[in-house]
Write an enzyme that holds these catalytic residues in place. Structure first.
Site, PDB file in Angstrom:
ATOM      1  N   THR A  17       2.503  -8.106   7.722  1.00 38.36           N
ATOM      2  CA  THR A  17       1.586  -7.210   8.542  1.00 38.36           C
ATOM      3  C   THR A  17       0.354  -8.087   8.648  1.00 38.36           C
ATOM      4  O   THR A  17      -0.698  -7.525   9.274  1.00 38.36           O
ATOM      5  CB  THR A  17       1.231  -6.097   7.649  1.00 38.36           C
ATOM      6  OG1 THR A  17       0.707  -6.611   6.181  1.00 38.36           O
ATOM      7  CG2 THR A  17       2.288  -5.300   7.658  1.00 38.36           C
ATOM      8  N   TYR A  39       3.399  -9.599  16.217  1.00 36.43           N
ATOM      9  CA  TYR A  39       3.386  -8.543  15.147  1.00 36.43           C
ATOM     10  C   TYR A  39       4.254  -7.199  15.902  1.00 36.43           C
ATOM     11  O   TYR A  39       4.978  -6.399  15.309  1.00 36.43           O
ATOM     12  CB  TYR A  39       2.103  -8.232  14.668  1.00 36.43           C
ATOM     13  CG  TYR A  39       2.235  -6.873  13.666  1.00 36.43           C
ATOM     14  CD1 TYR A  39       2.907  -6.912  12.410  1.00 36.43           C
ATOM     15  CD2 TYR A  39       1.379  -5.874  13.988  1.00 36.43           C
ATOM     16  CE1 TYR A  39       3.009  -5.688  11.638  1.00 36.43           C
ATOM     17  CE2 TYR A  39       1.506  -4.550  13.306  1.00 36.43           C
ATOM     18  CZ  TYR A  39       2.057  -4.527  12.307  1.00 36.43           C
ATOM     19  OH  TYR A  39       2.206  -3.478  11.295  1.00 36.43           O
ATOM     20  N   TRP A  63      -3.811   1.805  11.264  1.00 38.77           N
ATOM     21  CA  TRP A  63      -4.939   1.717  10.539  1.00 38.77           C
ATOM     22  C   TRP A  63      -4.751   2.039   9.161  1.00 38.77           C
ATOM     23  O   TRP A  63      -5.723   2.712   8.452  1.00 38.77           O
ATOM     24  CB  TRP A  63      -6.271   2.309  11.096  1.00 38.77           C
ATOM     25  CG  TRP A  63      -6.593   1.969  12.558  1.00 38.77           C
ATOM     26  CD1 TRP A  63      -5.773   1.255  13.349  1.00 38.77           C
ATOM     27  CD2 TRP A  63      -7.808   2.165  13.212  1.00 38.77           C
ATOM     28  NE1 TRP A  63      -6.560   1.236  14.557  1.00 38.77           N
ATOM     29  CE2 TRP A  63      -7.763   1.607  14.551  1.00 38.77           C
ATOM     30  CE3 TRP A  63      -9.033   2.790  12.763  1.00 38.77           C
ATOM     31  CZ2 TRP A  63      -8.843   1.788  15.217  1.00 38.77           C
ATOM     32  CZ3 TRP A  63      -9.956   2.804  13.560  1.00 38.77           C
ATOM     33  CH2 TRP A  63      -9.945   2.238  14.891  1.00 38.77           C
ATOM     34  N   GLN A  65       0.817  -1.255   0.048  1.00 30.60           N
ATOM     35  CA  GLN A  65       0.120  -0.027   0.081  1.00 30.60           C
ATOM     36  C   GLN A  65       0.781   1.318  -0.049  1.00 30.60           C
ATOM     37  O   GLN A  65       0.620   2.113  -0.813  1.00 30.60           O
ATOM     38  CB  GLN A  65      -0.879  -0.022   1.202  1.00 30.60           C
ATOM     39  CG  GLN A  65      -1.867  -1.001   1.089  1.00 30.60           C
ATOM     40  CD  GLN A  65      -2.990  -0.853   2.419  1.00 30.60           C
ATOM     41  OE1 GLN A  65      -3.832  -0.104   2.156  1.00 30.60           O
ATOM     42  NE2 GLN A  65      -2.859  -1.399   3.409  1.00 30.60           N
ATOM     43  N   THR A 101       4.613   0.805  13.715  1.00 28.36           N
ATOM     44  CA  THR A 101       2.918   0.763  14.162  1.00 28.36           C
ATOM     45  C   THR A 101       2.703   0.922  15.403  1.00 28.36           C
ATOM     46  O   THR A 101       3.527   0.994  16.338  1.00 28.36           O
ATOM     47  CB  THR A 101       2.866  -0.867  13.880  1.00 28.36           C
ATOM     48  OG1 THR A 101       1.486  -1.298  14.130  1.00 28.36           O
ATOM     49  CG2 THR A 101       3.682  -1.830  14.689  1.00 28.36           C
ATOM     50  N   ALA A 143       6.977  -5.299   5.348  1.00 32.14           N
ATOM     51  CA  ALA A 143       6.757  -5.700   6.535  1.00 32.14           C
ATOM     52  C   ALA A 143       6.114  -6.812   6.301  1.00 32.14           C
ATOM     53  O   ALA A 143       5.260  -7.066   5.574  1.00 32.14           O
ATOM     54  CB  ALA A 143       6.166  -4.631   7.504  1.00 32.14           C
TER      55      ALA A 143
END
Length: 285
Positions: free
Chosen positions: A64, A127, A152, A12, A103, A62
């Site tokens: 995720t 995580y 998020w 993303q 994160t 990563a």
């Protein structure tokens, strides 16, 4: 001209960085995913960075899958903890800068006011533990490391919560969504804009927090996704966390305080609803 390596370029954030590279033409870019560069291979990382004379690494790669991480601890650790150390060592040898994306899961989510960068970390999942270890590895091996914690994340690319809720909203007549986990959505494009702001202004090493402005629950987030997409045939039902058991523990409250990144790089951060509208409009188009 500085050479920038962006890892995890098919994800993303990596894809948003790719798009913004087209308007930030003063740099030369190397966009890699696992096919072009396996960041878990220390020698390959060292060779790539040396050969292409990389000045800045932005690590968007990563592991995720938060729940799967509980069962795939070794792979998760390799990607989130060990690999950032390899990247950090390689860029340090060139005197370059390292931007490591992290994160909100480094916190356990028991606070009730937004987390600042100085607050003690206390991850509650594989995580979160591996991402925190990755931060520490990055800062240990590269003196010019900038950590950017986010939360998020969604975008027009890949699989994410926004796309899932759009699909389920069209498929189902009712949907249960958790209302007692509070945070802030982050449009990956806005995060990419912030990263470029730091690069353009001059990277100041340290830990920073970034998400969009405002707060909401997953329930509120879904309501807004459906509202913006004109979905009114799906009734949303608020769920408690214990009604929707998951393998990994989620933070109940993970709102991030963004004062430091705004003050350091002079950036304005959009309100989460405005950014969500932009993304939903693109997805519907």
């Amino acid at each position: 001209m500085k050479n920038i390596l962006v890892t995890g370029a098919n994800g993303q954030l990596g894809n948003e960085m790719r798009l913004l590279a087209e308007v930030n033409k003063e740099y030369a870019y190397f966009f890699t995913d696992v096919a072009e560069l396996d960041i878990c291979d220390e020698q390959a990382v060292r060779n790539f960075v040396a050969e292409h004379q990389i000045d800045i690494i932005v690590n968007c790669a990563a592991y995720t899958a938060v729940d799967k991480a509980e069962d795939n601890q070794e792979l998760c650790d390799k990607l989130n903890h060990v690999a950032p150390g390899y990247l950090a060592k390689a860029i340090e040898s060139r005197g370059g800068h390292f931007i490591q994306v992290s994160t909100d899961y480094v916190f356990d989510g028991t606070a009730h006011i937004p987390y600042t960068e100085e607050q003690p970390t206390c991850p509650d999942s594989v995580y979160g533990i591996t991402k925190l270890a990755g931060e520490q590895e990055a800062m240990k091996y590269c003196s010019k490391t900038m950590i950017v914690r986010t939360a998020w994340l969604y975008s027009t690319f890949g699989n994410n919560f926004v796309k899932t809720m759009l699909r389920l909203g069209r498929e189902k007549t009712s949907l249960g969504v958790i209302f007692d986990q509070i945070g802030t959505p982050t449009y990956a494009r806005d995060l990419a804009v912030a990263i470029f702001a730091a690069i353009n202004k001059g990277i100041v090493p340290g830990i920073y927090h970034f998400s969009n402005e405002g707060v909401c629950s997953w329930y509120d987030f879904t309501q807004m996704i459906h509202h913006l997409a004109g979905i009114d045939s799906c009734r949303l039902k608020p769920l408690h966390t214990e009604e929707y058991p998951t393998k990994a523990k989620r933070p109940h409250y993970s709102v991030l305080d963004k004062t430091k990144i705004k003050d350091t790089f002079g950036i304005e951060i959009p309100y989460w609803v405005d950014s969500l509208k932009e993304c939903v409009d693109k997805l519907l188009a």
